[in-house]
Structures are given as C-alpha cells and as structure tokens.
Design an enzyme around this catalytic site. Structure first.
Site, PDB file in Angstrom:
ATOM      1  N   ASP A 115      23.562  24.509 -19.250  1.00 49.69           N
ATOM      2  CA  ASP A 115      23.795  23.865 -17.695  1.00 49.69           C
ATOM      3  C   ASP A 115      23.733  25.136 -16.878  1.00 49.69           C
ATOM      4  O   ASP A 115      24.532  25.796 -16.928  1.00 49.69           O
ATOM      5  CB  ASP A 115      25.171  23.314 -17.843  1.00 49.69           C
ATOM      6  N   HIS A 116      22.633  25.094 -16.025  1.00 52.47           N
ATOM      7  CA  HIS A 116      22.353  26.449 -15.382  1.00 52.47           C
ATOM      8  C   HIS A 116      23.586  26.682 -14.380  1.00 52.47           C
ATOM      9  O   HIS A 116      23.589  27.642 -13.942  1.00 52.47           O
ATOM     10  CB  HIS A 116      21.060  26.638 -14.997  1.00 52.47           C
ATOM     11  N   HIS A 174      27.013  19.033 -14.482  1.00 48.98           N
ATOM     12  CA  HIS A 174      27.685  20.038 -13.653  1.00 48.98           C
ATOM     13  C   HIS A 174      28.809  19.876 -13.035  1.00 48.98           C
ATOM     14  O   HIS A 174      29.711  20.396 -12.970  1.00 48.98           O
ATOM     15  CB  HIS A 174      26.437  20.179 -12.450  1.00 48.98           C
TER      16      HIS A 174
END
Ligand code: NAD
Length: 492
Positions: A176-177, A240
C-alpha cells in the site's frame, strides 16, 4: 549493509516498473543498500534483449545518476527474460537464470519476487514458482504484491489462498504505497514520542478525526478500468483510508517492532464497527462528478469520459463515518472523504480536539492538529491566543511546520522505502491479511448497499469539494469539514 539478493520483477516492461521500481532500486544502489551482490531479472511478454532492457533501465534513472557510467554499471545488473506467466517452460528457464545469477553474484539463494502486473496473474505466478521449484526454501524468499488485493472479500480470499500455496504470510508483502510515505510513518513519532499528544489521544479529548484524500484530476485514461473494477471506495477507502485510520486509532504498541505494531493495527481492524442496515444508508455517501468550469477551463462529466458507460453508477467520490469500538475511541467519528475532480489536491488528516468551557464570554475555537501527507508534508496546530492590543480579544494562531520535501528530494520515494523494508524483512508498512480481510468485510457491506441502489448517487460539479451530502454528513454530527479549499469553479 548491502543486501545479497536476486530480484525478479514480473511486469518489467510496465509503467510501474519504469516509473517507480527502477528509480527506487537505483536509489538503494546509490545509498549502498544494494551493491555488487544483487541482480534483477525482468520478465514480461515482449521479446527484449539484455541490451535493450539495460537501455530502458538507464533511461528510467537518467535524472538520478551522477554519470552515464554509474547508470550503466547499475543497469549491467539487469537481465531480461521474455515470459508468458502461463507457460511452464518459461519458469524452467527462469529457474536456470536465477541459479546462474545466484552463483555469479553470490546472492546466497536470497530471492525477492515483485509482482508488478494485473492481479489476475498473481495466483498463476505463485503456483508456478512453487511447482517449478524456483521457491526452493534456500535463502530468504519474499514476495511483493501490488494493489489491488482483490475487488471484494471473495476475490481477495481466493488470491490469498493462491499465494499461500507458495509463500507463508510472513513472506508476503502487500504493497500500500501510502504506507511508504514519510508523513504516514511520522504518525508513529508524533503519537508515541510526544507525551503532549499521546496523553490526549483518546475519546476524552478528541472530538473527531477527518481524513481527506483529494485529487484534482479526473479519471483520465483509466476510465475503462475504473468504471468496471474501481470506484472510490475500492480504489481509495478499502486500502489507504483504512490503513491510515488504523495508525491513527491504534493503541500504543509495547515496542516499536513489526510484531507489536501489527498486533495493535489488527486490533483496530477487528474493532471497526459493523454498521447497521440503516447506518449503511446514512453514514456513507457516494458521488460522481458532473461537468464543470474551473478558472475558465471546461471539464467533462465522468459519464462522458472515454470508456465509461453513459449511465455509469460508479462513484468518483466517497465519504463516510467509521467508528472504532475500542476503549480509547468509542463513539469518536472518523470521517473520511476521497474523490476525483475536486477543488484541490491534498492528502491530510485533521484531528479536532474537544474544547474547554469558555470564561471569556465567547465560544472557543477548538484546537486542530493537521497532518499534511501530500503534496506538502508536515504538521500544523491551531491554538487560541490573544490579539495584540489593549483590549482582550481572542485570536486564532497556527503553528505550522511544513516542507515540500518530495520536491526537494529529502523524502524517499515510497517504493524506495518499502523495498528497503522488504530487504530488511520489516513488514510494518505492509498490509497483513487480517487487515485486508476485515477491511473487505466492511467495504463489501457498503458496496452491496450501493449496488442495490439503497443509497442515492449524488452528483457534484467538477472543481467542487464533492456533493452537498458530504457536508451534511458532518453537519448532522454537529461539525464540519476543516479543510475547505477555496472553490474557484464558475457556476454554469
Ligand atoms: P502495465 O500494464 O503498464 O504493465 C503490465 C506488465 O505486465 C507489462 O510488463 C506486461 O508485459 C506484463 N504482462 C501482461 N500480461 C502478461 C502475461 N500474460 N505474461 C507475462 N507478462 C505479462 O501495468 P502497471 O501500470 O505497471 O501496473 C502493474 C501493477 O501495479 C498492477 O497491479 C497495478 O494495479 C499496480 N499499480 C500500478 C501503479 C502505477 O502507477 N502504474 C500504481 C499503483 C499500483
């Protein structure tokens, strides 16, 4: 210490690999985290030669390299294999190359696999890695998978089962960048290195938390994908937003270790309140952008975007209220909103504190702590002071510490940070299956309500901050969105 590893990237000709992965690997190389004992095998469908692949890598790092020689030296570690993920023969060749490179680079059989392709291929790749003995139990073996991890609980569970056939949970790193972003990681420091905040980080002092992920852009060329598999809820909230919420709501871990942090994060996911049927209709709203004119520039509606069905009900905006049923945060609303074609771009968190009783004859403005995640990074804290002058009059002051660190190059790219973590076997900033499972369970409930048209789709003008219903959602709880960027959209 520099890592000894053979990295295999599936999807090496893709956008993500070229824009993010090669530059991130290069930064790790420049900082000494990768040196002589590493090689990269790039695989994709196209029949590229090693020379061509090297030139692609050199091109992707051209802004970062000190010299052409340095870029070439780095690229010489890259090898290419044309590969169809469903063809067993190709995995046999891959194993051979893997072993040769392991020998040449003395990588101690350590392997890192990065699945940078459409998720429908992940299961097939994992299965072949196991059946063709590329995953052979020698050295460390770690798997990085890109988002999305499923499109609902059923598909996510199936994908997870497929991966577990070849890798254990501890070997799987779900990207999950956002979790690699500097300010998201800074939340640990803010909360657990400042008595000032940790002591008041609970329902007695915090009135509400607001999480905003706003984009100025529309759906652009992703229309086809977004319309069928996306939507704001799946694209931004399941992953996110809920990951960020878990960092804000978690209890203090007993140590700063991946095990203790993970345990506290998972607890939050388990404590997420399951909304009732009625709450599913009232606590969550969906929206879609109409056309609009911003600063004289016209923007088309979502339904007119290329590859979007004209009657599409896909939401480009979602807002809602989550509750975490923990002793710390019982009944404190965690509001979120995310959308495309909004007034301004910004990811930030506003934490509104409760206010004490006023002795000044006027109501007091609550203190707000803001965590700026992007495009600027930092914190601000609004506090009440006195206006300069003879008269006693309250005035709002803001302590603001902010940088545009990404622009100045001070903050690492999230992918650099996350690959660094994987090399060090640190899964703190990745999503555990338990987190993914619990978040899909909740998101599926909302999706079902929307799919059955039990909640209206609200339209909003391009360039606004979303539909009116999003503002009403907070009004009903006696509050309002703290961040209200100046709208400059012209009525039409
Ligand atoms: P892309 O379409 O640009 O690249 C896909 C790659 O997969 C190509 O190298 C292609 O050759 C390869 N490929 C496709 N079918 C194949 C097959 N049958 N056998 C072998 N190789 C095959 O995709 P992308 O934008 O690089 O995205 C990759 C992954 O990263 C996706 O899961 C995406 O959701 C995720 N992601 C991408 C971004 C981004 O900024 N591009 C951001 C977040 C997540």
């Amino acid at each position: 210490m520099s890592a000894k590893v053979i990295v295999t990237i599936f999807g090496a000709s893709g956008d993500l690999a070229q824009r993010k992965l090669y530059p991130s690997l290069f930064r790790l190389y420049k900082s000494g985290n990768l040196s002589e004992h590493f090689a990269v095998i790039g695989t994709a469908r196209r029949p590229w030669s090693k020379e061509y692949f090297e030139s692609v890598v050199v091109e992707s790092i051209s802004d970062l390299a000190d010299s052409h020689e340095q870029a070439q030296e780095f690229a010489s570690h890259f090898y290419y294999q044309s590969h169809d993920v469903a063809d067993t023969e190709h995995y046999i060749k891959l194993k051979k190359l893997q072993e040769e490179l392991n020998e040449r680079y003395q990588a101690e059989h350590n392997k890192l696999f990065f699945l940078s392709m459409a998720p429908q291929f992940f299961g097939t790749i994992a299965k072949h890695l196991k059946s063709e003995n590329i995953v052979d139990g020698k050295g460390f073996e770690r798997l990085i998978v890109e988002k999305p991890f499923g499109t609902d609980l059923a598909t996510a569970s199936q994908l997870n089962e497929e991966l577990l056939a070849a890798f254990d949970e501890e070997q799987i790193f779900r990207i999950d960048h956002y979790l690699g972003k500097e300010m998201i990681q800074s939340i640990f420091a803010l909360r657990f290195a400042n008595l000032l905040f940790e002591n008041i980080w609970n329902k007695d002092y915090i009135d509400n938390v607001q999480i905003t992920f706003a984009e100025k852009l529309g759906v652009e060329e992703r229309g086809g994908y977004y319309d069928t598999s996306g939507g704001a809820l799946r694209d931004m909230v399941q992953n996110h937003t809920l990951q960020l919420l878990s960092l804000l709501a978690m209890d203090k871990p007993s140590t700063f270790s991946k095990e203790d942090i993970r345990q506290e994060k998972i607890k939050v996911f388990q404590q997420l309140r399951k909304p009732s049927q009625k709450e599913l209709q009232t606590l969550f709203i969906r929206g879609q952008y109409k056309s609009g004119t911003v600063n004289g520039k016209k923007y088309i509606s979502y339904r007119s975007e290329p590859n979007v069905t004209p009657e599409s009900m896909t939401e480009t905006f979602a807002a809602g209220t989550f509750f975490v049923d923990s002793p710390r945060f019982q009944d404190v609303p965690f509001f979120f909103r995310t959308g495309k074609r909004l007034t301004d771009k910004g990811t930030l968190v506003n934490i509104t504190f409760k206010q004490m009783e006023s002795i000044f004859g006027v109501p007091l403005t609550p203190n707000v702590l803001t965590i700026f995640i992007q495009p600027t990074e930092g914190f601000s804290l609004s506090i009440n002071g006195k206006e300069v002058g003879e008269k006693f009059q309250l005035a709002g002051n803001t302590l603001d510490y902010r940088t545009n660190a990404t622009a100045s190059g001070a903050s690492p790219d999230p992918y650099e940070k996350l690959i660094y973590d994987v090399l060090h076997n640190d899964s703190t900033n990745f999503s555990h299956w338990e987190e993914v499972r619990a978040s899909w369970e909740l998101i599926d409930q909302i999706e079902d309500t929307w799919a059955n048209n039990q909640a209206p789709l609200h339209f909003y003008q391009a360039g606004s901050m979303g539909p009116e219903a999003s503002f009403e959602l907070l009004q009903q709880q006696g509050t309002s969105w703290i961040w209200q960027p100046q709208a400059n959209n012209d009525e039409q």
